[in-house]
Design an enzyme around this catalytic site. Sequence first.
Site, mmCIF file in Angstrom:
data_model
loop_
_atom_site.group_PDB
_atom_site.id
_atom_site.type_symbol
_atom_site.label_atom_id
_atom_site.label_comp_id
_atom_site.label_asym_id
_atom_site.label_seq_id
_atom_site.Cartn_x
_atom_site.Cartn_y
_atom_site.Cartn_z
ATOM 1 N N ASP A 45 0.038 2.711 18.598
ATOM 2 C CA ASP A 45 -0.686 1.445 18.732
ATOM 3 C C ASP A 45 0.140 0.239 18.258
ATOM 4 O O ASP A 45 -0.291 -0.908 18.448
ATOM 5 C CB ASP A 45 -1.995 1.488 17.926
ATOM 6 C CG ASP A 45 -3.045 2.380 18.580
ATOM 7 O OD1 ASP A 45 -2.756 2.931 19.657
ATOM 8 O OD2 ASP A 45 -4.140 2.524 18.014
ATOM 9 N N HIS A 80 -3.673 5.885 3.746
ATOM 10 C CA HIS A 80 -4.372 4.687 3.270
ATOM 11 C C HIS A 80 -3.695 3.401 3.760
ATOM 12 O O HIS A 80 -4.356 2.478 4.251
ATOM 13 C CB HIS A 80 -4.395 4.747 1.738
ATOM 14 C CG HIS A 80 -5.271 3.751 1.059
ATOM 15 N ND1 HIS A 80 -4.840 2.488 0.720
ATOM 16 C CD2 HIS A 80 -6.556 3.839 0.631
ATOM 17 C CE1 HIS A 80 -5.820 1.851 0.106
ATOM 18 N NE2 HIS A 80 -6.878 2.643 0.043
ATOM 19 N N ASP A 100 0.850 -1.200 0.000
ATOM 20 C CA ASP A 100 0.000 0.000 0.000
ATOM 21 C C ASP A 100 0.881 1.244 0.000
ATOM 22 O O ASP A 100 1.967 1.220 -0.590
ATOM 23 C CB ASP A 100 -0.925 -0.059 1.233
ATOM 24 C CG ASP A 100 -2.265 0.619 0.992
ATOM 25 O OD1 ASP A 100 -2.283 1.852 0.875
ATOM 26 O OD2 ASP A 100 -3.289 -0.075 0.920
ATOM 27 N N SER A 111 -11.283 -0.941 -0.431
ATOM 28 C CA SER A 111 -9.954 -0.916 0.199
ATOM 29 C C SER A 111 -10.027 -1.262 1.680
ATOM 30 O O SER A 111 -9.088 -1.826 2.231
ATOM 31 C CB SER A 111 -9.324 0.474 0.076
ATOM 32 O OG SER A 111 -8.756 0.674 -1.176
#
Lengths: 77, 437
Positions: free
Chosen positions: B189, B212, B180, B386
């Site tokens: 995280d 994205h 990607d 996506s």
Amino acid sequence: MVKVTVTVDDQHVAAIADVAEALRATGMQVEQVLGDVGMVLGSIDDGAEQSVRAVDGVQSVDRSLNFQLPPPDSPTQ
Amino acid sequence: MIDQTLPMGADGAGQTAETTGKYVVVFADVDANPARMLESVLGASSVANSRDFADQEADATQAPATVFAELGVAVVAADPDQLSALQTSPDAQGAILSIAPERIYHPLQSTGYLEGYRDAVADLAGRLGAGSNGSSAATIGGQVGVAQFPDTATASWGLQATRVLSSPQSGKGIKVAILDTGFETAHPDFVGRNITLASFIPGETPKDGHGHGTHCTGTACGPKNPSGSRRYGIAYESDIFIGKVLSNSGSGSDTSVLGGMNWAIAQGCHVVSMSLGANVQPPHPPYTEVGRRALDKGTLVVAAAGNNARRHERSWGFVGAPANSPYIMAIAALEQDLSVAYFSARSSTSGTGGQRGGQVDNAGPGWQVYSSWILPQKYHTISGTSMATPHASGIAALWAQKTGLRGAALWSVLAQESDRLYEPAVDVGGGLVLAPQ
């Protein structure tokens, strides 16, 4: 020149370096040889597709696809 | 997901006889104050409230926005910028259940516009959250027990719908590649995770400059207990392989994508997730071969079906490359009620071309998906095939861990175990991917 992706057939994937060499001999500018997937990427002259296709071990010759994502602020991606 | 020729999002919506050009916004909580939220996004004094109309027949043809407070529904005349603001505003996250083009309903009897309108709104309220996709009310109304999966304080709706929360699997020992725009390497995280990064974009590091890639990675591989956020990630103990094959401006080519696939296979990745595509209907031969060879080597490639449908305009789209290759698993996008999203591409069939390839294989949550994003924003909610794709990829990793199956056998178990849906097979294939229990 056009960007192409050359798919090497199953029988020749193990000898992909030789196929790449033969492709260079046709005038193709080889930019990447991808042994694990059996692809050779590069550029050829317009109209050279036929001679590239004729190389032993070549399964297909296709124009390179381009991909474009929408901008980050688009709600649909 | 990529869309070369059509406008993204709902920009193209609503300009035909089937829709009005306005949007129906369904709020999650009837007791909230939707008028105030709309005013903050659309501008003050543009919002009429049905409570102002004694007979409840608000004249929605005049005001830019009309709130039906009792129903938790508003009808909004929004331009594309305002629509985008509504979909992305922090205030709207969690507060808005769905935004759908307003359909024109044809009453059976020749009643006035307002009566027909009132009935339509009542019908909408009855199926709260249903439908950006233009499905007829009769179709959805005929289904008994259709679920609704709103985001909660503890988890995104997609993880609930796919039964990830109750799955004992974590993806431990499974290598998942996300090809990607790269990854936000500083995201808190993912501290302590095993992440391998590579860039196939000349002059760019693997760091995500778009968002994205970080969003897709978050869905497939995000943590079990993110600090200060609801859960959004699936294979939380998987090994993450980030291949940057799309630039910070979102562009890539065979050179970068095939380079990334070759790398992922060489790394021994069990699952490769590709939320990218081009609007090309015939399968691209290189991806067909790569997909087949990947399966033979024990790597399952999952890709986005495409966002080129406009179902409210009776335009069904088609599955683009590389997802249209028969050995790459094509994933469609679902909404919270498990109906297909309006943009989600439909399969090509033997009746529409006769070519092998172009099928939608399975479906995943792809509407208003909450996941990680580049800093400082940290989280973002967006829609698309996506977003559906990494749901399938993360769940494939769980199945790979549970069963030890790889390649075509892993594909098979994922398809076999998916939940059948009240939607045509051309749109959702075998149905909703489900996590192992």
